[in-house]
Motif scaffolding. Sequence first.
Motif, PDB file in Angstrom:
ATOM      1  N   ARG A  45       9.067  20.111   5.619  1.00 47.86           N
ATOM      2  CA  ARG A  45       9.036  20.489   4.203  1.00 47.86           C
ATOM      3  C   ARG A  45       9.299  21.995   4.043  1.00 47.86           C
ATOM      4  NH1 ARG A  45       7.217  16.493   0.702  1.00 47.86           N
ATOM      5  NH2 ARG A  45       6.401  14.671   1.776  1.00 47.86           N
ATOM      6  N   LYS A  72      -5.900  12.762   2.712  1.00 46.19           N
ATOM      7  CA  LYS A  72      -6.899  13.530   1.964  1.00 46.19           C
ATOM      8  C   LYS A  72      -7.418  14.672   2.819  1.00 46.19           C
ATOM      9  CE  LYS A  72      -8.177   9.713  -0.902  1.00 46.19           C
ATOM     10  NZ  LYS A  72      -8.829   8.415  -0.881  1.00 46.19           N
ATOM     11  N   ARG A 130      -4.414  17.029  -0.779  1.00 50.10           N
ATOM     12  CA  ARG A 130      -3.702  16.205   0.216  1.00 50.10           C
ATOM     13  C   ARG A 130      -2.767  17.074   1.015  1.00 50.10           C
ATOM     14  NH1 ARG A 130      -4.416  11.222  -0.921  1.00 50.10           N
ATOM     15  NH2 ARG A 130      -5.381  10.849  -2.914  1.00 50.10           N
ATOM     16  N   MET A 175       9.318   1.448  -2.799  1.00 49.96           N
ATOM     17  CA  MET A 175       8.658   0.403  -2.005  1.00 49.96           C
ATOM     18  C   MET A 175       8.318  -0.794  -2.894  1.00 49.96           C
ATOM     19  SD  MET A 175       6.370   3.028   0.289  1.00 49.96           S
ATOM     20  CE  MET A 175       5.401   1.908   1.270  1.00 49.96           C
ATOM     21  N   ASP A 192       0.870  -1.170   0.000  1.00 49.27           N
ATOM     22  CA  ASP A 192       0.000   0.000   0.000  1.00 49.27           C
ATOM     23  C   ASP A 192       0.914   1.230   0.000  1.00 49.27           C
ATOM     24  OD1 ASP A 192      -1.623   2.110   0.581  1.00 49.27           O
ATOM     25  OD2 ASP A 192      -2.503   1.241   2.395  1.00 49.27           O
ATOM     26  N   PHE A 203      14.454   6.699   4.199  1.00 46.55           N
ATOM     27  CA  PHE A 203      13.976   8.057   4.485  1.00 46.55           C
ATOM     28  C   PHE A 203      12.539   8.241   4.004  1.00 46.55           C
ATOM     29  CE2 PHE A 203      12.973  12.323   3.114  1.00 46.55           C
ATOM     30  CZ  PHE A 203      13.293  13.066   4.231  1.00 46.55           C
ATOM     31  N   SER A 204      11.738   8.870   4.836  1.00 43.74           N
ATOM     32  CA  SER A 204      10.364   9.197   4.443  1.00 43.74           C
ATOM     33  C   SER A 204       9.869  10.357   5.286  1.00 43.74           C
ATOM     34  CB  SER A 204       9.459   7.977   4.663  1.00 43.74           C
ATOM     35  OG  SER A 204       8.112   8.363   4.546  1.00 43.74           O
ATOM     36  N   LEU A 205       9.126  11.254   4.655  1.00 41.06           N
ATOM     37  CA  LEU A 205       8.468  12.318   5.423  1.00 41.06           C
ATOM     38  C   LEU A 205       7.042  11.894   5.775  1.00 41.06           C
ATOM     39  CD1 LEU A 205       9.837  15.545   3.706  1.00 41.06           C
ATOM     40  CD2 LEU A 205      10.484  14.547   5.896  1.00 41.06           C
ATOM     41  N   ARG A 206       6.765  10.611   5.710  1.00 40.56           N
ATOM     42  CA  ARG A 206       5.481   9.987   6.068  1.00 40.56           C
ATOM     43  C   ARG A 206       4.401  10.302   5.037  1.00 40.56           C
ATOM     44  NH1 ARG A 206       9.088  10.523   9.330  1.00 40.56           N
ATOM     45  NH2 ARG A 206       9.014  10.070  11.556  1.00 40.56           N
ATOM     46  N   ARG A 207       3.265   9.673   5.305  1.00 42.64           N
ATOM     47  CA  ARG A 207       2.150   9.766   4.364  1.00 42.64           C
ATOM     48  C   ARG A 207       1.467  11.120   4.402  1.00 42.64           C
ATOM     49  NH1 ARG A 207       0.241   4.587   2.697  1.00 42.64           N
ATOM     50  NH2 ARG A 207       1.848   3.168   3.412  1.00 42.64           N
ATOM     51  N   SER A 208       0.862  11.462   3.277  1.00 40.48           N
ATOM     52  CA  SER A 208      -0.062  12.598   3.272  1.00 40.48           C
ATOM     53  C   SER A 208      -1.480  12.034   3.345  1.00 40.48           C
ATOM     54  CB  SER A 208       0.134  13.426   2.018  1.00 40.48           C
ATOM     55  OG  SER A 208      -0.138  12.635   0.883  1.00 40.48           O
ATOM     56  N   GLN A 233       8.943   7.303  -3.442  1.00 42.85           N
ATOM     57  CA  GLN A 233       8.739   6.173  -2.534  1.00 42.85           C
ATOM     58  C   GLN A 233       7.813   5.083  -3.053  1.00 42.85           C
ATOM     59  OE1 GLN A 233       8.232   8.519   0.902  1.00 42.85           O
ATOM     60  NE2 GLN A 233      10.233   7.951   1.666  1.00 42.85           N
ATOM     61  N   LEU A 282      12.531  16.245  -0.579  1.00 39.36           N
ATOM     62  CA  LEU A 282      11.187  16.813  -0.777  1.00 39.36           C
ATOM     63  C   LEU A 282      10.393  16.043  -1.838  1.00 39.36           C
ATOM     64  CD1 LEU A 282      12.054  20.606  -0.699  1.00 39.36           C
ATOM     65  CD2 LEU A 282      10.416  19.459   0.809  1.00 39.36           C
ATOM     66  N   GLY A 283      11.085  15.261  -2.647  1.00 36.92           N
ATOM     67  CA  GLY A 283      10.383  14.471  -3.673  1.00 36.92           C
ATOM     68  C   GLY A 283      10.277  15.164  -5.013  1.00 36.92           C
ATOM     69  N   GLY A 314      -0.454   7.883  -0.406  1.00 36.89           N
ATOM     70  CA  GLY A 314      -0.002   9.012   0.410  1.00 36.89           C
ATOM     71  C   GLY A 314       1.504   9.209   0.440  1.00 36.89           C
ATOM     72  N   MET A 315       2.244   8.324  -0.204  1.00 40.31           N
ATOM     73  CA  MET A 315       3.703   8.465  -0.182  1.00 40.31           C
ATOM     74  C   MET A 315       4.146   9.395  -1.312  1.00 40.31           C
ATOM     75  SD  MET A 315       4.112   6.603   2.399  1.00 40.31           S
ATOM     76  CE  MET A 315       5.884   6.516   2.644  1.00 40.31           C
ATOM     77  N   SER A 316       5.184  10.222  -1.013  1.00 35.16           N
ATOM     78  CA  SER A 316       5.627  11.140  -2.069  1.00 35.16           C
ATOM     79  C   SER A 316       6.731  10.499  -2.904  1.00 35.16           C
ATOM     80  CB  SER A 316       6.044  12.489  -1.480  1.00 35.16           C
ATOM     81  OG  SER A 316       7.120  12.335  -0.616  1.00 35.16           O
ATOM     82  N   CYS A 317       6.899  11.001  -4.085  1.00 35.37           N
ATOM     83  CA  CYS A 317       7.834  10.517  -5.078  1.00 35.37           C
ATOM     84  C   CYS A 317       9.247  10.475  -4.488  1.00 35.37           C
ATOM     85  CB  CYS A 317       7.800  11.492  -6.249  1.00 35.37           C
ATOM     86  SG  CYS A 317       8.319  10.795  -7.787  1.00 35.37           S
ATOM     87  N   GLN A 363      -6.261  16.501  -6.628  1.00 35.49           N
ATOM     88  CA  GLN A 363      -6.462  15.729  -5.399  1.00 35.49           C
ATOM     89  C   GLN A 363      -5.867  16.509  -4.245  1.00 35.49           C
ATOM     90  OE1 GLN A 363      -4.422  12.112  -6.636  1.00 35.49           O
ATOM     91  NE2 GLN A 363      -6.376  11.036  -6.584  1.00 35.49           N
ATOM     92  N   LYS A 415       2.793   0.689   8.214  1.00 39.69           N
ATOM     93  CA  LYS A 415       1.850   0.731   7.104  1.00 39.69           C
ATOM     94  C   LYS A 415       2.623   0.625   5.807  1.00 39.69           C
ATOM     95  CE  LYS A 415      -2.368   3.141   6.649  1.00 39.69           C
ATOM     96  NZ  LYS A 415      -2.991   4.454   6.488  1.00 39.69           N
ATOM     97  N   GLY A 416       2.045  -0.031   4.860  1.00 38.89           N
ATOM     98  CA  GLY A 416       2.664  -0.053   3.548  1.00 38.89           C
ATOM     99  C   GLY A 416       3.759  -1.078   3.430  1.00 38.89           C
TER     100      GLY A 416
END
Lengths: 68, 361
Positions: B88, B149, B80, A17, A5, B142-147, A13, B278-279, A8-11, B78, B355-356
């Motif tokens: 950020r 809705k 988010r 994943m 899943d 590394f991750s800035l976690r989920r965004s 990722q 930042l992506g 919500g993950m940004s590019c 969308q 998650k994920g």
Amino acid sequence: MAKIDVRGMSCPQPVLMTKNAIASNPSTIEVIVDNNTAKNNVSRFLKNAGYDLSVEELDEDYLISAKK
Amino acid sequence: MEEKKGIIFTGAIVGIIAVLLVKFGNPVNMGFCIACFLRDIAGGLGLHRAAVVQYLRPEIMGLVLGAFIIALSKKEFQVRGGSSPFIRFTLGVTVMIGALMFLGCPLRMVLRLGGGDLNAILGIAGFVVGIGLGIFFLNKGFSLRRSYKLPKSEGFVFPIVNVLLIALLVSAPAFIFFSEKGPGKMHAPIFIALAAGLIVGALAQRTRLCMVGGIRDFILFKDTYLLSGFIAIFVFSLIGNVLLGYFNIGFEGQPVAHADGLWNFLGMVLCGWASVLLGGCPMRQLILAGEGNTDSVITVMGMIVGAAICHNFGLASSPKGPTSNGQIAVIICFIIVALVGYFNSEMVISESKVKGDVKVG
């Protein structure tokens, strides 16, 4: 069968994943994504990795099913 | 090749439009520069008082609104947000400090090379190193976690702000600052610049053009899709500059640039590194902001505040070269970005595995 899943993950990722998920070379994998960019990037990555794809549009998400 | 046609076309259009904007009045090698234009907007709004870089650049508003309109029409709008917003914002500030050390965002870096400015080669080398550092952290989880809705209304605010900026530009009230000399004075007519922004914004939204993504995806996945756009911008800006007589090869005396190789390099290391975390590059952040991504809106706000910080505290370089304040700031930013990378990777957290994660069954 691997399932991930990446909503919500940004590019990049979603693709990272997916890359980790296919490291063990599963014959099938399902990836749930929530935007078109991730859908395209993950699909391109899986195709390049030798999978056949089908993409199903869910409510606001996409389910990418891939098998070797 | 088939799927790359769109992005190569987009890169070509961006390269050509950037050169044409110079023809219509923008500074040479600055047909399109996100960092420079956000800095000018910060100045126009009076957030800094560097008199030579103050103008509400309609290219930026066009980019956001072009992406917004096309995203709405393609049902890709969308809304988010909520993915580490203040981190950020902080990374947005650091991206700007790096870019204004070099004097340009990654897009202008390519346009400078297309104009014959060889200092951009050191910028690109730094950019690649910075992206490599970012990838190191990505590979460490590394991750800035989920965004998440958010209500639609949240996503409409930023496009509306951009419409208001256009209104302020056109009506030119006394409280908006407009440069009377320097790069801020040099600009294409409003409607040409706005149209250019709209076209590039729409195309970039469709193709996901991203300068950071080009090199990142090539290193990470051997994927050349985004890199094709990056190369097309260079090739077509080069052709355009040669045809219109702007091409001038060398290191010294290049327009709105300095020739301090080390700091050109380090500025873009910082810019590339923070952008990977930042992506996406500064232009991509504007496009995402138009698509309803409020985390990218926060990043853009960080870049605007970063520009104000740069000019209020004497951090930004000038054609004379970098300032010592700017050099200190870049070093401090390296520490900040390293700490952000470390504390948000799986070297420290394992929570992102919740998650994920891969489920095998």
